[in-house]
Design a protein around this motif. Sequence first.
Motif, PDB file in Angstrom:
ATOM      1  N   ALA A 108      -2.118  -3.665 -11.628  1.00 44.39           N
ATOM      2  CA  ALA A 108      -2.156  -3.721 -13.089  1.00 44.39           C
ATOM      3  C   ALA A 108      -1.536  -2.461 -13.696  1.00 44.39           C
ATOM      4  O   ALA A 108      -0.849  -2.519 -14.718  1.00 44.39           O
ATOM      5  N   ALA A 109      -1.762  -1.319 -13.055  1.00 44.49           N
ATOM      6  CA  ALA A 109      -1.208  -0.054 -13.539  1.00 44.49           C
ATOM      7  C   ALA A 109       0.258   0.134 -13.169  1.00 44.49           C
ATOM      8  O   ALA A 109       0.931   1.005 -13.724  1.00 44.49           O
ATOM      9  N   HIS A 110       0.751  -0.667 -12.221  1.00 41.53           N
ATOM     10  CA  HIS A 110       2.143  -0.570 -11.762  1.00 41.53           C
ATOM     11  C   HIS A 110       2.782  -1.959 -11.793  1.00 41.53           C
ATOM     12  O   HIS A 110       3.086  -2.549 -10.749  1.00 41.53           O
ATOM     13  N   PRO A 111       2.994  -2.494 -13.006  1.00 40.79           N
ATOM     14  CA  PRO A 111       3.490  -3.869 -13.133  1.00 40.79           C
ATOM     15  C   PRO A 111       4.923  -4.065 -12.651  1.00 40.79           C
ATOM     16  O   PRO A 111       5.368  -5.203 -12.492  1.00 40.79           O
ATOM     17  N   GLY A 112       5.637  -2.980 -12.369  1.00 42.85           N
ATOM     18  CA  GLY A 112       7.009  -3.093 -11.887  1.00 42.85           C
ATOM     19  C   GLY A 112       7.122  -3.364 -10.392  1.00 42.85           C
ATOM     20  O   GLY A 112       8.225  -3.567  -9.874  1.00 42.85           O
ATOM     21  N   ILE A 113       5.998  -3.373  -9.665  1.00 40.51           N
ATOM     22  CA  ILE A 113       6.059  -3.630  -8.224  1.00 40.51           C
ATOM     23  C   ILE A 113       6.595  -5.032  -7.994  1.00 40.51           C
ATOM     24  O   ILE A 113       6.026  -6.023  -8.458  1.00 40.51           O
ATOM     25  N   GLN A 114       7.723  -5.115  -7.287  1.00 39.27           N
ATOM     26  CA  GLN A 114       8.387  -6.388  -6.995  1.00 39.27           C
ATOM     27  C   GLN A 114       8.250  -6.797  -5.538  1.00 39.27           C
ATOM     28  O   GLN A 114       8.474  -7.951  -5.193  1.00 39.27           O
ATOM     29  N   ARG A 115       7.922  -5.824  -4.691  1.00 39.09           N
ATOM     30  CA  ARG A 115       7.878  -6.094  -3.253  1.00 39.09           C
ATOM     31  C   ARG A 115       6.815  -5.210  -2.619  1.00 39.09           C
ATOM     32  O   ARG A 115       6.726  -4.028  -2.905  1.00 39.09           O
ATOM     33  N   ILE A 116       6.029  -5.824  -1.745  1.00 32.79           N
ATOM     34  CA  ILE A 116       5.062  -5.089  -0.940  1.00 32.79           C
ATOM     35  C   ILE A 116       5.537  -5.174   0.498  1.00 32.79           C
ATOM     36  O   ILE A 116       5.768  -6.271   1.013  1.00 32.79           O
ATOM     37  N   ALA A 117       5.710  -4.026   1.120  1.00 35.94           N
ATOM     38  CA  ALA A 117       6.162  -3.963   2.516  1.00 35.94           C
ATOM     39  C   ALA A 117       5.027  -3.419   3.369  1.00 35.94           C
ATOM     40  O   ALA A 117       4.472  -2.364   3.080  1.00 35.94           O
TER      41      ALA A 117
END
Length: 173
Positions: A108-117
């Motif tokens: 929620a605080a980092h809405p720009g996360i597009q990919r989790i590796a």
Amino acid sequence: MPSRAERLQAFPPVAVAGARVLILGSMPGEASLTAQQYYAHPRNAFWPIVATLFGFDPAAPYADRLQHLQAAGVALWDVLAACRRVGSLDSAIEGDSIEPNDFSGFLAAHPGIQRIAFNGTAAETLFRRHVLPRLDARACAIERIRQPSTSPAHASRDLAAKLEAWRALVDGL
């Protein structure tokens, strides 16, 4: 009766507001906990791999390496906030001691996360079991990729093969 392993606490996330990629380990190993640094074991391939991908010196001071990752939009964290474990192997984590990190709050605080590796199978498995069921639909829709573990305990692939696989981290970003 055997004594229980010590309860270990993980590190806070390393992230900037505009992070696009989140790299997750399972839980820091003994060398990392002692040094209070992500991926501190001298034979762990993490820093040589990400330094190659993002163009910095893997031998730079730790704070500089973190700054390079943050400038590239990469955040670091672990799936677990705490657990009990003897040694550094993920297989030694005591299942009844697992406490996952707060990914709902982080995402929620980092809405720009597009990919989790995920740095290895254990991180992915722990995430699927202990985190994914608690996430909202938006967070569940974030692309997830498993990378080969950079740990020296996983020597089935050499550094070149691991680096090639890790290139997927930056593809399309």
